[in-house]
Design a protein around this motif. Structure first.
Motif, short mmCIF file in Angstrom:
data_model
loop_
_atom_site.label_atom_id
_atom_site.label_comp_id
_atom_site.label_asym_id
_atom_site.label_seq_id
_atom_site.Cartn_x
_atom_site.Cartn_y
_atom_site.Cartn_z
N LEU A 84 8.80 -25.71 -19.93
CA LEU A 84 10.04 -25.61 -18.93
C LEU A 84 10.88 -26.86 -18.88
CD1 LEU A 84 8.56 -23.77 -15.81
CD2 LEU A 84 10.33 -22.89 -17.70
N SER A 85 10.11 -28.02 -19.44
CA SER A 85 10.87 -29.36 -19.29
C SER A 85 11.54 -29.73 -20.67
CB SER A 85 9.96 -30.57 -19.28
OG SER A 85 9.27 -30.69 -17.91
N GLY A 86 10.98 -29.26 -21.55
CA GLY A 86 11.85 -29.31 -22.87
C GLY A 86 12.91 -28.20 -22.80
N TYR A 87 12.71 -26.91 -22.50
CA TYR A 87 13.79 -26.01 -22.30
C TYR A 87 14.91 -26.53 -21.42
CZ TYR A 87 16.09 -21.46 -21.64
OH TYR A 87 17.04 -20.48 -21.34
N GLY A 88 14.54 -27.16 -20.26
CA GLY A 88 15.67 -27.44 -19.40
C GLY A 88 16.34 -28.67 -19.86
N LEU A 89 15.71 -29.43 -20.49
CA LEU A 89 16.53 -30.78 -21.10
C LEU A 89 17.69 -30.18 -22.32
CD1 LEU A 89 13.59 -33.45 -21.50
CD2 LEU A 89 15.57 -33.33 -20.07
N TYR A 90 16.90 -29.43 -23.21
CA TYR A 90 17.82 -28.61 -24.00
C TYR A 90 19.12 -28.22 -23.56
CZ TYR A 90 19.56 -26.54 -28.63
OH TYR A 90 20.43 -26.29 -29.44
N ILE A 91 19.06 -27.11 -22.56
CA ILE A 91 19.95 -26.51 -21.98
C ILE A 91 21.06 -27.49 -21.25
CG2 ILE A 91 20.74 -24.80 -20.07
CD1 ILE A 91 19.32 -23.57 -22.64
N GLN A 92 20.65 -28.62 -20.73
CA GLN A 92 21.32 -29.26 -19.89
C GLN A 92 22.17 -30.40 -20.95
OE1 GLN A 92 19.85 -31.51 -16.15
NE2 GLN A 92 17.90 -30.53 -17.00
N ASN A 93 21.69 -30.60 -22.00
CA ASN A 93 22.28 -31.45 -23.03
C ASN A 93 23.39 -30.35 -23.85
OD1 ASN A 93 22.76 -33.69 -24.95
ND2 ASN A 93 21.55 -32.59 -26.30
N TRP A 201 -7.44 -34.07 -23.01
CA TRP A 201 -6.43 -33.39 -21.87
C TRP A 201 -4.93 -34.28 -21.85
CZ3 TRP A 201 -10.97 -34.63 -19.41
CH2 TRP A 201 -10.87 -36.13 -18.87
N TRP A 202 -5.17 -35.65 -22.47
CA TRP A 202 -3.83 -36.35 -22.78
C TRP A 202 -3.06 -35.65 -23.93
CZ3 TRP A 202 -1.85 -41.16 -21.06
CH2 TRP A 202 -2.38 -41.67 -19.75
N TYR A 203 -3.53 -34.98 -24.82
CA TYR A 203 -2.72 -34.62 -25.96
C TYR A 203 -3.05 -33.11 -26.40
CZ TYR A 203 -7.15 -35.46 -28.14
OH TYR A 203 -8.51 -35.72 -28.47
N ASN A 204 -3.81 -32.20 -25.53
CA ASN A 204 -4.01 -30.87 -26.17
C ASN A 204 -3.08 -29.81 -25.59
OD1 ASN A 204 -4.55 -30.72 -23.23
ND2 ASN A 204 -6.68 -29.81 -23.24
N SER A 205 -2.05 -30.25 -24.87
CA SER A 205 -0.94 -29.40 -24.47
C SER A 205 0.36 -30.01 -24.68
CB SER A 205 -0.99 -29.15 -23.01
OG SER A 205 -1.17 -30.09 -21.99
N SER A 206 0.72 -30.91 -25.57
CA SER A 206 1.99 -31.42 -25.80
C SER A 206 2.90 -30.56 -26.48
CB SER A 206 1.67 -32.89 -26.54
OG SER A 206 0.99 -33.58 -25.65
N LEU A 207 2.40 -30.10 -27.49
CA LEU A 207 3.55 -29.33 -28.38
C LEU A 207 4.34 -28.06 -27.68
CD1 LEU A 207 1.42 -28.83 -31.76
CD2 LEU A 207 3.74 -30.17 -31.29
N PRO A 208 4.02 -27.52 -26.69
CA PRO A 208 4.62 -26.60 -25.95
C PRO A 208 5.99 -27.10 -25.49
CG PRO A 208 2.50 -26.23 -25.24
CD PRO A 208 2.48 -27.45 -26.05
N PHE A 209 6.15 -28.58 -25.37
CA PHE A 209 7.35 -29.16 -24.95
C PHE A 209 8.26 -28.71 -26.13
CE2 PHE A 209 10.47 -32.43 -25.33
CZ PHE A 209 10.85 -32.77 -24.17
N ALA A 210 7.96 -28.70 -27.21
CA ALA A 210 8.63 -28.67 -28.54
C ALA A 210 9.08 -27.15 -28.70
CB ALA A 210 8.07 -28.98 -29.89
N LEU A 211 8.17 -26.30 -28.24
CA LEU A 211 8.23 -24.90 -28.10
C LEU A 211 9.39 -24.56 -27.09
CD1 LEU A 211 7.55 -21.93 -28.78
CD2 LEU A 211 6.13 -21.93 -26.64
N GLY A 212 9.80 -25.27 -26.02
CA GLY A 212 10.50 -25.16 -25.15
C GLY A 212 12.26 -25.58 -25.57
N LEU A 213 12.15 -26.45 -26.41
CA LEU A 213 13.29 -26.70 -27.35
C LEU A 213 13.92 -25.68 -28.13
CD1 LEU A 213 12.64 -30.40 -28.21
CD2 LEU A 213 13.93 -29.68 -26.12
N ILE A 214 12.79 -25.17 -29.16
CA ILE A 214 13.03 -24.07 -29.97
C ILE A 214 13.54 -22.85 -29.09
CG2 ILE A 214 12.05 -22.33 -31.62
CD1 ILE A 214 10.11 -24.97 -32.20
N TRP A 215 12.99 -22.40 -28.11
CA TRP A 215 13.28 -21.14 -27.05
C TRP A 215 14.49 -21.41 -26.67
CZ3 TRP A 215 9.07 -17.71 -26.25
CH2 TRP A 215 9.42 -16.42 -25.52
#
Length: 353
Positions: A84-93, A201-215
């Motif tokens: 959601l963070s990645g998705y929101g940043l892309y849309i606002q940009n 847990w520091w790094y096992n869920s980071s890539l969904p941010f990029a998925l948000g950008l792509i979506w």
């Protein structure tokens, strides 16, 4: 610490059958065309914040089986947050001209100011309880992945992801290249965090941010596919999730037991879950007034509930009744404190601007 899920034949077969039955029923619901608009995503963040609180409560509540179901949901929930963070940043940009101008000051201040405020609360609590805070304590925040805020790794990572977004989209005007660079930066972070020995847990869920950008970039094309083939997509993703959820078992069979393999396999699992979750969201409206309220204070709630759990955890010996009282107190006090922190920061920000 590697977190994987072993295959348990009979139980897993029952789970996949139940999950498929649920998604079939969900596929019959009408489409929520505004499933990722501002209002819906704010409600989603409120829902996810509650999931995180329940996840951490599951590590304290030992009676019954209700909270055990939240025990493995932490990484999945954070993955949805990052998406959601990645998705929101892309849309606002895309929608706001000059969005990246002073981005590091304007956008990051919304994160860093609450972090500093809540960190101050934690430090006051530590000092009042006679915890010894030395210079090494602060050095370990960077070298060993320690955090002042309980479960505060999420805060550090989200700031890093914001910086990665700014760097990639500020340098490259071509959005496809910017997303690719952003993804490479995240992969680099995963490798570095693994090499430094940070907790899983520091790094096992980071890539969904990029998925948000792509979506966000291909939202229209994705929605077109989902409109035409939703049932096939959700059944396929459900089956893939069942497989990816067993990544630890699969890696052992393939004799890929190094930390890097676990890290990237976990990210793939979290990407698949995130797609599954968004497909569910496409059928359900999360923008009710209660979730919207929680969505407004979701970041503060994420940061403060660990301290509340720690405080009340000192006084409640686990039992069926005590666990219920403990849970109610943690939820109510955490929400009230998160609201107050959010209110104070907003009032202060208004006066200083």
């Amino acid at each position: 610490m590697r977190v994987g899920y072993e295959y348990n034949g009979t139980v897993s077969e029952i789970c996949i059958f139940i999950l498929l039955l649920i998604v079939v029923l969900i596929s019959l619901l009408p489409v929520n065309n505004n499933y990722l608009n501002v209002k819906s995503t704010k409600g989603l963040k409120g829902f996810l914040a509650l999931e995180i609180v329940f996840h951490h409560l599951s590590q304290w509540v030992t009676t019954g089986v209700e909270f055990s179901n939240f025990n493995y949901m932490g990484t999945y929930t954070v993955s949805a947050f990052f998406f959601l963070s990645g998705y929101g940043l892309y849309i606002q940009n895309e929608r706001k001209e000059g969005y990246l101008d002073n981005f590091l000051v304007k956008r990051l201040s919304r994160v860093i100011v609450p972090v500093i405020f809540v960190s101050g609360i934690y430090i006051v609590y530590f000092i009042s309880n006679k915890y010894v805070i030395t210079i090494n304590y602060f050095i370990n925040l960077f070298t060993k992945g320690s955090t002042i805020i309980a479960n505060g790794w999420f805060v550090d990572v989200i700031i890093l992801l914001y910086v990665c977004f700014y760097v990639s989209f500020k340098i490259f005007s071509n959005k496809t290249i910017a997303i690719l660079v952003n993804t490479i930066l995240i992969v680099g972070y995963i490798i570095l965090a693994t090499k430094l020995g940070y907790d899983f847990w520091w790094y096992n869920s980071s890539l969904p941010f990029a998925l948000g950008l792509i979506w966000a970039k291909y939202n229209k094309e994705i929605d077109k596919v989902l409109s035409d083939y939703y049932f096939i997509c959700i059944i396929l993703i459900t089956c893939l999730l069942f497989i990816s959820h067993q990544y630890s078992f699969i890696l052992k069979k393939l004799n890929l037991v190094d930390d890097y393999s676990y890290g990237f396999a976990a990210n793939i699992d979290n990407i698949i879950f995130t797609v599954f979750f968004i497909l569910i969201v496409r059928k359900i409206d999360f923008s009710n007034k209660y979730l919207l309220f929680l969505g407004k204070i979701s970041f503060e709630l994420y940061m403060i509930h660990g301290l509340v759990i720690s405080i009340f955890g000192k006084y409640f010996v686990t039992s069926r009744l005590n666990d219920i009282i403990f849970t109610i107190l943690v939820l109510s006090v955490s929400i009230i404190l998160a609201w107050l922190i959010n209110l104070i920061i907003k009032k202060t920000s208004i006066k200083t601007t």
